[in-house]
Write a protein that holds these residues in place. Sequence first.
Motif, PDB file in Angstrom:
ATOM      1  N   ASN A 111       0.876  -1.167   0.000  1.00  0.00           N
ATOM      2  CA  ASN A 111       0.000   0.000   0.000  1.00  0.00           C
ATOM      3  C   ASN A 111       0.918   1.224   0.000  1.00  0.00           C
ATOM      4  N   LYS A 112       1.316   1.653  -1.196  1.00  0.00           N
ATOM      5  CA  LYS A 112       2.323   2.710  -1.307  1.00  0.00           C
ATOM      6  C   LYS A 112       1.843   4.008  -0.667  1.00  0.00           C
ATOM      7  N   PRO A 113       2.646   4.562   0.228  1.00  0.00           N
ATOM      8  CA  PRO A 113       2.283   5.862   0.802  1.00  0.00           C
ATOM      9  C   PRO A 113       2.389   6.973  -0.247  1.00  0.00           C
ATOM     10  N   GLU A 114       1.559   7.967  -0.123  1.00  0.00           N
ATOM     11  CA  GLU A 114       1.643   9.142  -0.987  1.00  0.00           C
ATOM     12  C   GLU A 114       2.968   9.848  -0.734  1.00  0.00           C
ATOM     13  N   GLY A 115       3.577  10.392  -1.794  1.00  0.00           N
ATOM     14  CA  GLY A 115       4.805  11.163  -1.650  1.00  0.00           C
ATOM     15  C   GLY A 115       6.086  10.387  -1.858  1.00  0.00           C
ATOM     16  N   ILE A 116       5.998   9.067  -2.069  1.00  0.00           N
ATOM     17  CA  ILE A 116       7.181   8.250  -2.322  1.00  0.00           C
ATOM     18  C   ILE A 116       7.185   7.841  -3.794  1.00  0.00           C
ATOM     19  N   SER A 117       8.256   8.160  -4.512  1.00  0.00           N
ATOM     20  CA  SER A 117       8.386   7.753  -5.909  1.00  0.00           C
ATOM     21  C   SER A 117       8.620   6.246  -5.987  1.00  0.00           C
ATOM     22  N   VAL A 118       8.057   5.617  -7.000  1.00  0.00           N
ATOM     23  CA  VAL A 118       8.252   4.173  -7.119  1.00  0.00           C
ATOM     24  C   VAL A 118       9.650   3.849  -7.622  1.00  0.00           C
ATOM     25  N   HIS A 119      10.253   4.751  -8.400  1.00  0.00           N
ATOM     26  CA  HIS A 119      11.609   4.513  -8.890  1.00  0.00           C
ATOM     27  C   HIS A 119      12.416   5.780  -8.751  1.00  0.00           C
TER      28      HIS A 119
ATOM     29  N   THR B 266       0.255   9.522  -5.880  1.00  0.00           N
ATOM     30  CA  THR B 266      -0.839   8.554  -5.708  1.00  0.00           C
ATOM     31  C   THR B 266      -0.462   7.499  -4.678  1.00  0.00           C
ATOM     32  N   SER B 267      -1.390   7.150  -3.829  1.00  0.00           N
ATOM     33  CA  SER B 267      -1.170   6.083  -2.841  1.00  0.00           C
ATOM     34  C   SER B 267      -1.876   4.812  -3.308  1.00  0.00           C
ATOM     35  N   GLY B 268      -1.593   3.692  -2.611  1.00  0.00           N
ATOM     36  CA  GLY B 268      -2.358   2.476  -2.856  1.00  0.00           C
ATOM     37  C   GLY B 268      -1.583   1.295  -3.395  1.00  0.00           C
ATOM     38  N   CYS B 269      -2.334   0.339  -3.943  1.00  0.00           N
ATOM     39  CA  CYS B 269      -1.805  -0.974  -4.328  1.00  0.00           C
ATOM     40  C   CYS B 269      -0.762  -0.901  -5.434  1.00  0.00           C
ATOM     41  N   ILE B 270       0.392  -1.496  -5.159  1.00  0.00           N
ATOM     42  CA  ILE B 270       1.404  -1.663  -6.189  1.00  0.00           C
ATOM     43  C   ILE B 270       2.059  -3.025  -5.989  1.00  0.00           C
ATOM     44  N   VAL B 271       2.351  -3.691  -7.104  1.00  0.00           N
ATOM     45  CA  VAL B 271       2.890  -5.060  -7.078  1.00  0.00           C
ATOM     46  C   VAL B 271       4.350  -5.041  -7.512  1.00  0.00           C
ATOM     47  N   LEU B 272       5.186  -5.774  -6.776  1.00  0.00           N
ATOM     48  CA  LEU B 272       6.597  -5.924  -7.125  1.00  0.00           C
ATOM     49  C   LEU B 272       6.909  -7.412  -7.239  1.00  0.00           C
ATOM     50  N   SER B 273       7.698  -7.757  -8.241  1.00  0.00           N
ATOM     51  CA  SER B 273       8.059  -9.157  -8.447  1.00  0.00           C
ATOM     52  C   SER B 273       9.333  -9.500  -7.691  1.00  0.00           C
ATOM     53  N   LYS B 274       9.442 -10.773  -7.299  1.00  0.00           N
ATOM     54  CA  LYS B 274      10.668 -11.260  -6.659  1.00  0.00           C
ATOM     55  C   LYS B 274      11.551 -12.041  -7.626  1.00  0.00           C
TER      56      LYS B 274
END
Length: 308
Positions: free
Chosen positions: A102-110, A142-150
């Motif tokens: 559940n990604k917090p708002e304000g954090i870049s994904v990359h 944007t906040s919310g669901c994000i999927v990362l692969s292992k």
Amino acid sequence: MSQKNLKVDANNDQRRLDNFLIYKFPNLPRSKIYSMIRKGEIRINSKRCKAQTKISLGDEIRLPPYLESEKRDNNFKNLPPNIEKLIKNSIIFDDDDFIVINKPEGISVHGGSGQKFSLIDGVRSIYSSNDIDLCHRLDKETSGCIVLSKNKLFLKHFNGLLRTKKITKTYLAIICGKLKKSITVTDKLIARRRNNIKTSLVDDSGKEALSIFNPVKIYKNYTLVEIEIITGKLHQIRAHAESIKHPVLGDFKYGNINLFKEFFRSHPTFKRLALHAQSITFLNIDDQQHLFIADLSDDFQKVIKIFS
């Protein structure tokens, strides 16, 4: 000096070129990677390409001769303790193949220019693994669901689901004005720079984009909506919301800046884009269906209560 070549193996089949190079050259600035692609110093099967080009099994990736041989190390970024705790507390699901956050708002994904750390840096550091990759993206705001692969097998599986539109994503947003009935927006979108900021514009020459806006609760000057997106283009929801004259609250790229400044002055505890990736549904590698739901942050819930 002779040219260098990388051959695409099965693990990287159908991966974006930029993501492949970022993985192969973790210590090389992303700006340098994108610059080399734009200049044609990096080519696929001797042809010029774009950062978002999908590479295929057996493709030959030509590299400039001055580029150092790829290597991966275990020098993970040191996260501020509060950010590490925030990311750890935001993990919704974790198994051998993927992680849902559940990604917090304000954090870049990359990472990128001016970013001290990113979600992908943080997760790789927490798990001590450079094999973790983003399966898709969310805007920083944007906040919310994000999927990362292992692993690359799941990443390829997820990319296949995206291509065949077998992933369901829903968002919650507060939009300006009263949206009294559901509306399906099919305006095509094209990426453009507006005031030197990358945005998406409605354009008939653009790519297919489909968003379904469903009103949940109508307030005096705003509407809480649930949005389902069938495609996933840059700023798709935000651009489509602007195109129907109902921009997302707090969207300074697509909305009324003066209106939002006034709103934030009246509600000083809420200073963010009112857009949240509420849920994501997809099949795992074993064809088991998963539904993940990300709770709204406290500040988002408080604003909804204020309107109510």
